[in-house]
Enzyme design. Structure first.
Site, PDB file in Angstrom:
ATOM      1  N   ASP A 148      -9.683  -8.439  -6.658  1.00  0.00           N
ATOM      2  CA  ASP A 148      -8.718  -9.182  -5.554  1.00  0.00           C
ATOM      3  C   ASP A 148      -9.086 -10.743  -5.400  1.00  0.00           C
ATOM      4  OD1 ASP A 148      -6.777  -9.316  -3.719  1.00  0.00           O
ATOM      5  OD2 ASP A 148      -7.735  -7.422  -2.587  1.00  0.00           O
ATOM      6  N   ASP A 203       1.382  -7.934  -1.011  1.00  0.00           N
ATOM      7  CA  ASP A 203       1.492  -6.550  -0.697  1.00  0.00           C
ATOM      8  C   ASP A 203       2.879  -6.163  -0.279  1.00  0.00           C
ATOM      9  OD1 ASP A 203      -1.136  -7.057  -1.106  1.00  0.00           O
ATOM     10  OD2 ASP A 203      -1.847  -6.005   0.725  1.00  0.00           O
TER      11      ASP A 203
HETATM   12  C1  GLA Z   1      -5.343  -7.266  -0.653  1.00  0.00           C
HETATM   13  C2  GLA Z   1      -4.590  -6.549  -1.764  1.00  0.00           C
HETATM   14  C3  GLA Z   1      -4.502  -5.047  -1.167  1.00  0.00           C
HETATM   15  C4  GLA Z   1      -5.518  -4.471  -1.017  1.00  0.00           C
HETATM   16  C5  GLA Z   1      -6.279  -5.327   0.284  1.00  0.00           C
HETATM   17  C6  GLA Z   1      -7.849  -4.633   0.572  1.00  0.00           C
HETATM   18  O1  GLA Z   1      -4.681  -7.588   0.482  1.00  0.00           O
HETATM   19  O2  GLA Z   1      -3.608  -7.276  -2.218  1.00  0.00           O
HETATM   20  O3  GLA Z   1      -3.731  -4.401  -2.367  1.00  0.00           O
HETATM   21  O4  GLA Z   1      -6.508  -4.465  -2.076  1.00  0.00           O
HETATM   22  O5  GLA Z   1      -6.712  -6.487  -0.291  1.00  0.00           O
HETATM   23  O6  GLA Z   1      -8.361  -5.465   1.373  1.00  0.00           O
END
Ligand code: GLA
Length: 391
Positions: A148, A203
């Protein structure tokens, strides 16, 4: 002179050493990830084991799903040697035991970390610990790393992801590298030699309204589709655009789940389910395991689909398939049913040569040939997907 030769040798040698693992993700990866349902607090080793069991018992494994990925919040600190500490309350048996269990089911094991100081959930990130983390992943038997981009102020994305790619490679265990920097630095332009998949957007339902409308609003999945236009040229075997994990079966009516799954297949997207597999409805299971849809996503030609008609709420998408076959998706984004006269010759299909037999992929009913003109009704927020085969 001798020194120059040595220098050249070192450069060439280290370049050959530093690479991503080849021959992984030759088709888009398929699996399950904990985040969309379980977030930080809901994960533990029993949940993960039950997902692995259900993946097998409900036909997901047979349909091609392979990776079980633990997302954020499995880690709580670092020991005095700098190695990551697992949350023992949630994972008392440790990651090696969990990986062994998942492997014993014929599945693969994935884990999550972050290129910055902390993960998005505030747990320790891998910055400055890349080699130590990669060493542990290899010891545990990790097959997939989602990496990430939270808390990376001042870091260069290419350098940070390259560092972890090389750390993984050093440990010699082939690990699929999933880059998750949300499209901020246009990863499609550079990530192909670093990772196997890369997120192209934030997301699904980034605004946090998981209970709200997943369709539109801010970063609903239909809006995410708009951001995939033009990215098709960057995808192919071993390197895929990732428009985020699936939200099928998580707070969406069946038509929207079907349209979402279909469009992800048209995009040759990774198919990472995120619902609670133990509790999925018959409809959700039928969508996620539909072999005719999955065959389009997983087609060996490895082409990402693209939009060929855009009339606002009505779109047509094309995905070239192997053996000259073509998938065509009619996508009605409207909240109203649309009457539509399907005349294949007017669809602007690329490389459309001769006549094709036509099959409706969801119903599996034959629909004549591309010489026919057919009257259709497109349900609201839904798709009709066709597979064309040269005659
Ligand atoms: C980010 C990523 C998500 C998830 C969260 C976890 O937002 O884009 O897909 O992995 O972190 O904290």
């Amino acid at each position: 002179m001798k020194k120059i030769f040595i220098l050249i040798f070192i450069c060439v040698f280290s370049k050959a050493e530093a690479q991503k693992f080849e021959n992984l993700a030759l088709t888009p990866p398929m699996g399950w990830n904990s985040w969309n349902t379980f977030k930080c607090d809901g994960i533990n080793e029993n949940v993960i084991k039950e997902m692995a069991n259900t993946m097998v018992s409900k036909g997901m494994k047979a349909a091609g799903y392979e990776y079980i990925v633990i997302d954020d919040c499995w880690q709580i600190g670092r020991d005095n040697q700098g190695y990551i500490i697992i949350d023992k309350e949630k994972f008392p048996s440790g990651m090696k035991a969990l990986a062994d269990y998942i492997h014993s089911k014929g599945l693969k094991f994935g884990i999550y970390s972050d290129a910055g100081t902390h993960t998005c959930g505030g747990r320790p990130g891998s910055k400055n610990y890349e080699l130590k983390d990669a060493e542990r992943y290899a010891e545990w038997g990790v097959d997939y790393l989602k990496y990430d981009w939270c808390n990376t102020e001042g870091q260069d994305a290419i350098a940070s992801y390259t560092l972890m790619r090389d750390a993984l490679y050093t440990n010699k265990r082939p690990i699929l590298f999933s880059i998750c920097e949300w499209g901020e630095n246009e990863p499609w332009k550079w990530a192909g030699t670093i990772g196997h998949i890369w997120r192209t957007t934030y997301d699904i339902n980034f605004d946090g309204s998981f209970d709200g409308d997943r369709w539109g609003n801010q970063f609903g999945w239909s809006e995410i589709i708009d951001k995939q236009v033009g990215l098709e040229k960057y995808a192919g075997p071993g390197h895929w655009n990732d428009p985020d994990m699936l939200a099928v079966g998580i707070g969406m009516p069946v038509n929207e789940s079907r349209a979402h799954f279909t469009m992800w297949c048209m995009l040759a997207a990774p198919l990472m389910s995120g619902n609670d597999l133990r509790e999925m409805t018959y409809d959700t299971q039928a969508i996620l395991t539909n072999k005719h849809l999955i065959a389009i996503d997983q087609d060996n030609l490895g082409k990402q689909g693209y939009k060929i008609i855009d009339e606002g709420a009505f779109e047509v998408w094309q995905k070239p398939l192997s053996n000259g076959e073509i998938a065509i998706c009619l996508f009605n984004r409207d909240t109203k049913v649309k009457d539509y006269i399907l005349n294949w010759k007017q669809l602007k299909i690329k490389a459309f040569e001769g006549t094709y037999s036509v099959k409706n992929v969801w119903t599996q009913s034959p629909m004549g040939t591309t010489e026919d003109i057919t009257k259709l009704q497109l349900p609201s927020r839904d798709v009709i997907l066709f597979r064309l085969k040269p005659i």
